[in-house]
Structures are given as C-alpha cells and as structure tokens.
Enzyme design. Structure first.
Site, PDB file in Angstrom:
ATOM      1  N   LYS A  14       0.796  -1.095   0.194  1.00  0.00           N
ATOM      2  CA  LYS A  14       0.025   0.109  -0.022  1.00  0.00           C
ATOM      3  C   LYS A  14       1.025   1.367  -0.038  1.00  0.00           C
ATOM      4  O   LYS A  14       0.623   2.020  -0.896  1.00  0.00           O
ATOM      5  CB  LYS A  14      -0.834  -0.003   1.206  1.00  0.00           C
ATOM      6  CG  LYS A  14      -1.991  -1.019   1.459  1.00  0.00           C
ATOM      7  CD  LYS A  14      -2.614  -0.909   2.719  1.00  0.00           C
ATOM      8  CE  LYS A  14      -1.876  -1.089   4.029  1.00  0.00           C
ATOM      9  NZ  LYS A  14      -1.088  -2.379   4.226  1.00  0.00           N
ATOM     10  N   ARG A  89      -9.409   0.884   8.962  1.00  0.00           N
ATOM     11  CA  ARG A  89      -9.107  -0.530   9.408  1.00  0.00           C
ATOM     12  C   ARG A  89     -10.120  -1.324   9.981  1.00  0.00           C
ATOM     13  O   ARG A  89      -9.836  -2.368  10.406  1.00  0.00           O
ATOM     14  CB  ARG A  89      -7.810  -0.428  10.215  1.00  0.00           C
ATOM     15  CG  ARG A  89      -6.494  -0.883   9.535  1.00  0.00           C
ATOM     16  CD  ARG A  89      -5.385  -0.452  10.477  1.00  0.00           C
ATOM     17  NE  ARG A  89      -4.246  -1.199  10.131  1.00  0.00           N
ATOM     18  CZ  ARG A  89      -3.249  -0.712   9.524  1.00  0.00           C
ATOM     19  NH1 ARG A  89      -3.307   0.672   8.992  1.00  0.00           N
ATOM     20  NH2 ARG A  89      -2.079  -1.243   9.474  1.00  0.00           N
ATOM     21  N   ARG A 128      11.589  -5.491   5.079  1.00  0.00           N
ATOM     22  CA  ARG A 128      10.976  -4.110   4.800  1.00  0.00           C
ATOM     23  C   ARG A 128      12.304  -2.885   5.536  1.00  0.00           C
ATOM     24  O   ARG A 128      12.629  -3.170   6.659  1.00  0.00           O
ATOM     25  CB  ARG A 128       9.663  -3.594   5.236  1.00  0.00           C
ATOM     26  CG  ARG A 128       9.646  -2.039   5.227  1.00  0.00           C
ATOM     27  CD  ARG A 128       8.139  -1.813   5.331  1.00  0.00           C
ATOM     28  NE  ARG A 128       7.157  -2.435   6.225  1.00  0.00           N
ATOM     29  CZ  ARG A 128       5.818  -2.606   6.442  1.00  0.00           C
ATOM     30  NH1 ARG A 128       5.210  -1.916   5.496  1.00  0.00           N
ATOM     31  NH2 ARG A 128       5.193  -3.051   7.450  1.00  0.00           N
ATOM     32  N   ARG A 161      11.530  -0.867  10.959  1.00  0.00           N
ATOM     33  CA  ARG A 161      10.366  -0.559  11.883  1.00  0.00           C
ATOM     34  C   ARG A 161      10.132  -1.456  13.302  1.00  0.00           C
ATOM     35  O   ARG A 161      10.475  -2.519  13.029  1.00  0.00           O
ATOM     36  CB  ARG A 161       9.006  -0.577  11.449  1.00  0.00           C
ATOM     37  CG  ARG A 161       8.512   0.778  10.773  1.00  0.00           C
ATOM     38  CD  ARG A 161       7.563   0.765   9.687  1.00  0.00           C
ATOM     39  NE  ARG A 161       6.336   0.062  10.309  1.00  0.00           N
ATOM     40  CZ  ARG A 161       5.066  -0.248   9.583  1.00  0.00           C
ATOM     41  NH1 ARG A 161       4.856   0.299   8.373  1.00  0.00           N
ATOM     42  NH2 ARG A 161       4.431  -0.832  10.270  1.00  0.00           N
ATOM     43  N   ARG A 172      -0.365  -8.574  13.942  1.00  0.00           N
ATOM     44  CA  ARG A 172      -0.738  -7.690  12.799  1.00  0.00           C
ATOM     45  C   ARG A 172      -1.588  -8.299  11.922  1.00  0.00           C
ATOM     46  O   ARG A 172      -2.806  -7.786  11.693  1.00  0.00           O
ATOM     47  CB  ARG A 172       0.206  -6.749  12.364  1.00  0.00           C
ATOM     48  CG  ARG A 172       0.722  -5.712  13.402  1.00  0.00           C
ATOM     49  CD  ARG A 172       2.068  -5.231  13.255  1.00  0.00           C
ATOM     50  NE  ARG A 172       2.175  -4.495  11.782  1.00  0.00           N
ATOM     51  CZ  ARG A 172       3.155  -4.601  10.973  1.00  0.00           C
ATOM     52  NH1 ARG A 172       4.344  -4.982  11.410  1.00  0.00           N
ATOM     53  NH2 ARG A 172       3.393  -3.918   9.895  1.00  0.00           N
TER      54      ARG A 172
HETATM   55  P1  ADP Z   1       2.272  -1.694   3.224  1.00  0.00           P
HETATM   56  O1  ADP Z   1       2.319  -0.385   3.357  1.00  0.00           O
HETATM   57  O2  ADP Z   1       1.176  -2.499   2.633  1.00  0.00           O
HETATM   58  O3  ADP Z   1       2.317  -2.414   4.731  1.00  0.00           O
HETATM   59  P2  ADP Z   1       4.884  -1.459   1.691  1.00  0.00           P
HETATM   60  O4  ADP Z   1       4.585  -0.776   0.562  1.00  0.00           O
HETATM   61  O5  ADP Z   1       5.753  -1.058   3.128  1.00  0.00           O
HETATM   62  O6  ADP Z   1       3.472  -2.351   2.195  1.00  0.00           O
HETATM   63  O7  ADP Z   1       5.665  -3.087   1.344  1.00  0.00           O
HETATM   64  C1  ADP Z   1       6.134  -3.891   2.280  1.00  0.00           C
HETATM   65  C2  ADP Z   1       7.377  -4.150   1.690  1.00  0.00           C
HETATM   66  O8  ADP Z   1       7.301  -5.194   0.452  1.00  0.00           O
HETATM   67  C3  ADP Z   1       8.460  -3.320   1.509  1.00  0.00           C
HETATM   68  O9  ADP Z   1       9.862  -3.549   2.005  1.00  0.00           O
HETATM   69  C4  ADP Z   1       8.383  -3.036  -0.214  1.00  0.00           C
HETATM   70  O10 ADP Z   1       9.777  -2.595  -0.281  1.00  0.00           O
HETATM   71  C5  ADP Z   1       8.183  -4.280  -0.641  1.00  0.00           C
HETATM   72  N1  ADP Z   1       7.228  -4.452  -1.817  1.00  0.00           N
HETATM   73  C6  ADP Z   1       6.599  -3.454  -2.251  1.00  0.00           C
HETATM   74  N2  ADP Z   1       5.906  -3.930  -3.177  1.00  0.00           N
HETATM   75  C7  ADP Z   1       6.575  -5.096  -3.689  1.00  0.00           C
HETATM   76  C8  ADP Z   1       6.238  -5.820  -4.680  1.00  0.00           C
HETATM   77  N3  ADP Z   1       5.343  -5.615  -5.857  1.00  0.00           N
HETATM   78  N4  ADP Z   1       6.996  -6.909  -4.785  1.00  0.00           N
HETATM   79  C9  ADP Z   1       8.084  -6.951  -3.938  1.00  0.00           C
HETATM   80  N5  ADP Z   1       8.297  -6.324  -2.828  1.00  0.00           N
HETATM   81  C10 ADP Z   1       7.650  -5.314  -2.634  1.00  0.00           C
HETATM   82  P1  ADP Z   2       1.301  -1.609   7.433  1.00  0.00           P
HETATM   83  O1  ADP Z   2       1.874  -0.670   6.392  1.00  0.00           O
HETATM   84  O2  ADP Z   2       2.354  -2.630   7.950  1.00  0.00           O
HETATM   85  O3  ADP Z   2      -0.020  -2.098   7.477  1.00  0.00           O
HETATM   86  P2  ADP Z   2       0.742   0.787   9.185  1.00  0.00           P
HETATM   87  O4  ADP Z   2       2.037   1.684   8.927  1.00  0.00           O
HETATM   88  O5  ADP Z   2      -0.382   1.142   8.258  1.00  0.00           O
HETATM   89  O6  ADP Z   2       1.287  -0.622   8.946  1.00  0.00           O
HETATM   90  O7  ADP Z   2       0.292   0.607  10.594  1.00  0.00           O
HETATM   91  C1  ADP Z   2       1.127   0.367  11.647  1.00  0.00           C
HETATM   92  C2  ADP Z   2       0.529   0.493  13.040  1.00  0.00           C
HETATM   93  O8  ADP Z   2      -0.249   1.688  13.354  1.00  0.00           O
HETATM   94  C3  ADP Z   2      -0.646  -0.586  13.077  1.00  0.00           C
HETATM   95  O9  ADP Z   2      -0.144  -1.705  13.466  1.00  0.00           O
HETATM   96  C4  ADP Z   2      -1.595   0.133  14.009  1.00  0.00           C
HETATM   97  O10 ADP Z   2      -1.035  -0.044  15.423  1.00  0.00           O
HETATM   98  C5  ADP Z   2      -1.434   1.582  13.949  1.00  0.00           C
HETATM   99  N1  ADP Z   2      -2.386   2.038  12.961  1.00  0.00           N
HETATM  100  C6  ADP Z   2      -2.047   2.443  11.736  1.00  0.00           C
HETATM  101  N2  ADP Z   2      -3.043   3.023  10.938  1.00  0.00           N
HETATM  102  C7  ADP Z   2      -4.464   2.506  11.785  1.00  0.00           C
HETATM  103  C8  ADP Z   2      -5.848   2.686  11.831  1.00  0.00           C
HETATM  104  N3  ADP Z   2      -6.414   3.026  10.754  1.00  0.00           N
HETATM  105  N4  ADP Z   2      -6.487   2.277  12.943  1.00  0.00           N
HETATM  106  C9  ADP Z   2      -5.612   1.718  14.090  1.00  0.00           C
HETATM  107  N5  ADP Z   2      -4.455   1.745  14.305  1.00  0.00           N
HETATM  108  C10 ADP Z   2      -3.654   2.235  13.059  1.00  0.00           C
END
Ligand code: ADP
Ligand code: ADP
Ligand code: ZN
Length: 220
Positions: A14, A89, A128, A161, A172
């Site tokens: 995302k 969420r 990541r 992170r 999560r």
């Molecule tokens: P989210 O915001 O949904 O948690 P991220 O965008 O941070 O996910 O992506 C999670 C990890 O996967 C990051 O280390 C990113 O560089 C990697 N990643 C994102 N898209 C791809 C893809 N299409 N193929 C392989 N790795 C990816």
């Molecule tokens: P990821 O990209 O790996 O899904 P995020 O950066 O979106 O992780 O979220 C990291 C943490 O921040 C979550 O595990 C939660 O604790 C908090 N968080 C983020 N967005 C929300 C939301 N919309 N509602 C509640 N908690 C949130």
C-alpha cells in the site's frame, strides 16, 4: 479527481504504491501509520498514547485515528484528490469516514484491495526498510537501495520498524484478518471495490492501479 482507499494486509504494498501515485497525480498520501509514527517520534500526547498499541501490533483506538483523518481531509491539498493508506481498518472507522465525507461534501471513488499471500507478506515485512528522512520504502532483497542502508532519493539512513519483528507481525496479520478484511465485503456491497493482485513487479501493479484510477475498464 481521485479519492481512493488502498486496502490490504501489512506488507501488501500500500505504502509503496501510494507514494508512486502521489508523485504521478500530485495528490497526497494519507497514511495513518506514518502520521502515528511521526507522533511517536515527537513524543506528542497522541504519540505516547498510540505507542503501546503499535508495539503490540494492535489497532490504535478509533477515536484517535478518526480524528487524524478528519483533520487531514479538510486541508486544501486534498481538494483534488487523496489516497487513504491504512485507513479505514475496521467497520467503525469506515462508518466514521462516511460521516466525515458527507459533512465535507466528498466521496470515495475507488477502494483498491491489494492481495498477497501470507508467506510473501512475511518475507516482505521482515525485509522492509524505511528512510528515516523522507519515508521512502525499500526491501533488502526485492527493492534494495544502491548503497546499503542509504536512501537512494535523499541519502537518509534506512531503518527497520520496531513492529516489523516476527511476533508482532503475526499479531498484525491476525488483526487484519479479524478486523480489516471484513471491509472487503463492506465496500463490495457499495460497488466501490476493485481487486488487484499484489504479487508481480511494483511497476506492473502500479499500471493496474493507474488504470483503475483513470477509469479504464472494469473488472473485479
Ligand atoms: P504496506 O504499506 O502495505 O505495509 P509496503 O509498501 O511498505 O507495504 O511494502 C512492504 C515491503 O514489500 C517493502 O519492503 C516494499 O519495498 C516491498 N514491496 C512492495 N511492493 C512489492 C512488490 N510488488 N514486490 C516485492 N516487494 C514489494
Ligand atoms: P502496515 O503498512 O504494515 O500495514 P501501518 O503503518 O499502516 O502498517 O500501521 C502500523 C501500526 O499503526 C498498526 O499496527 C496500528 O497499530 C497503527 N495504525 C495505523 N493505521 C491505523 C488505523 N487506521 N487504525 C488503528 N491503528 C492504526
Ligand atoms: Zn530518503
């Protein structure tokens, strides 16, 4: 105009896709996770409250995140579109978003659900890395920086992170299944949902999302 939500489990891509969309369309990414992490770093009262939930891999209370989004959406830079990343969420947040949008005369056009299987999610999250200065994301194997531990955009230091550790990741992913995945049905019923397969190259996935945002074709 593009008012969209990126929905998907942790590690689905995302943030990666939202950052590219932001550059491409000149509209802001609203990542509740990024906003919360900045508050934790600055040790604001909100950050102090949120930290214990984030460390456990639990959701931060709805009132906190809804407040964040409500404040952010009324800023002028959201007038020509926005990308919600990581919000809503759960169903309560989705209902609250509806109210905020009604009050501000906005609406959501697309909910893009990105799916990736669990094994792949685990390897993505454990590898990541994020830039401390500009927030750009990398992956040690799938999207490595040219210089190890250095951001290719700004030279900033890359870090892992705190909540990207294995025990927290499992929690999560459970929270996602229990609380967030029901939103797929929720938005499906409103005919806003578009499914995107999140495996493949970052560029190919981006093209598919751009196609949806630009209103080309309809699939599910
Ligand atoms: P989210 O915001 O949904 O948690 P991220 O965008 O941070 O996910 O992506 C999670 C990890 O996967 C990051 O280390 C990113 O560089 C990697 N990643 C994102 N898209 C791809 C893809 N299409 N193929 C392989 N790795 C990816
Ligand atoms: P990821 O990209 O790996 O899904 P995020 O950066 O979106 O992780 O979220 C990291 C943490 O921040 C979550 O595990 C939660 O604790 C908090 N968080 C983020 N967005 C929300 C939301 N919309 N509602 C509640 N908690 C949130
Ligand atoms: Zn950087």
């Amino acid at each position: 105009m593009c008012n969209c939500i990126l929905l998907g489990p942790p590690g689905a891509g995302k943030g990666t896709q939202a950052k590219i969309l932001t550059k491409r369309f000149g509209i802001p990414q609203i990542s509740t996770g990024d906003i919360l992490r900045a508050a934790v770093k600055e040790q604001t009262p909100m950050g102090i409250q949120a930290k214990k939930f984030m460390d456990e891999g639990a959701l931060v209370p709805d009132s906190v995140v809804i407040g964040i989004v409500e404040e952010r959406l009324v800023k002028p830079d959201c007038s020509s579109g926005f990308i919600l990343d990581g919000f809503p969420r759960n169903v309560e947040q989705a209902d609250a978003l509806k109210q905020v949008l009604l009050r501000t005369g906005k609406s959501i056009e697309h909910v893009i659900s990105i799916s990736v299987d669990k094994e792949e999610l685990l390897s993505r999250i454990t590898g990541r890395r994020t830039c401390r200065s500009c927030g750009k994301g990398y992956h040690i194997a799938f999207d490595p920086p040219e210089v190890p531990d250095r951001c290719g955009e700004c030279g900033g230091e890359l870090y892992q992170r705190d909540d990207d550790r294995e025990e927290t990741i499992r929690k999560r992913l459970e929270v996602y299944e229990e609380q967030t995945a029901p939103l797929i049905t929720y938005y499906g019923q409103e005919s806003l949902l578009r499914n995107v397969q999140g495996t493949g190259s970052i560029e190919d996935i981006q093209s598919e999302i751009v196609g949806i945002v630009e209103g080309k074709g309809r699939n599910t």
